[in-house]
Structures are given as structure tokens and as C-alpha cells.
Design a protein around this motif. Structure first.
Motif, mmCIF file in Angstrom:
data_model
loop_
_atom_site.group_PDB
_atom_site.id
_atom_site.type_symbol
_atom_site.label_atom_id
_atom_site.label_comp_id
_atom_site.label_asym_id
_atom_site.label_seq_id
_atom_site.Cartn_x
_atom_site.Cartn_y
_atom_site.Cartn_z
ATOM 1 N N MET A 1 -3.639 2.978 -0.497
ATOM 2 C CA MET A 1 -3.748 4.502 -0.670
ATOM 3 C C MET A 1 -2.408 5.034 -0.601
ATOM 4 N N GLY A 2 -3.002 5.464 -1.738
ATOM 5 C CA GLY A 2 -1.912 7.040 -2.445
ATOM 6 C C GLY A 2 -1.507 8.282 -1.502
ATOM 7 N N ILE A 3 -0.100 8.554 -2.604
ATOM 8 C CA ILE A 3 0.537 9.848 -2.022
ATOM 9 C C ILE A 3 -0.007 10.881 -1.805
ATOM 10 N N ALA A 4 -1.397 11.243 -2.007
ATOM 11 C CA ALA A 4 -2.382 11.867 -1.953
ATOM 12 C C ALA A 4 -2.873 12.006 -0.690
ATOM 13 N N ASP A 5 -3.118 10.807 0.339
ATOM 14 C CA ASP A 5 -3.529 10.247 1.216
ATOM 15 C C ASP A 5 -2.258 10.765 2.267
ATOM 16 N N PHE A 6 -1.128 10.169 1.788
ATOM 17 C CA PHE A 6 -0.093 10.474 2.578
ATOM 18 C C PHE A 6 0.265 12.179 2.798
ATOM 19 N N VAL A 7 0.064 12.402 1.556
ATOM 20 C CA VAL A 7 0.784 14.606 1.627
ATOM 21 C C VAL A 7 -0.323 14.718 2.863
#
Length: 41
Positions: A1-7
Motif C-alpha cells: 500500500m502506498g501513501i495515497a492509499d492511506f490518504v
């Protein structure tokens, strides 16, 4: 998972919490009117 998924997940959870708050607590009781009557729902 990337940072965009967490955002995206954080935005969705924040929106869900806001909707839950608005429907459960914010609409109950008097909404701050000082004349002794409550606002219409």
C-alpha cells in the motif's frame, strides 16, 4: 500500500465519522436557539 492509499482511507474514515456525528448527536435536542423553542428538523 502506498501513501495515497492511506490518504484516501483517512479521508473516507473522516467523512464517515463526520456523518455519524452529524446524524447522531448534532441533530438531537435544541440547536442553540435562545428563545426557548427548538429548531425545526
Amino acid at each position: 500500500m502506498g501513501i495515497a492509499d492511506f490518504v484516501i482511507a483517512a479521508v473516507i474514515v473522516a467523512g464517515a465519522c463526520y456523518i455519524l456525528y452529524a446524524t447522531l448527536w448534532k441533530k438531537k435536542g435544541c440547536c442553540g436557539c435562545e428563545g426557548g423553542s427548538c429548531c425545526k428538523k
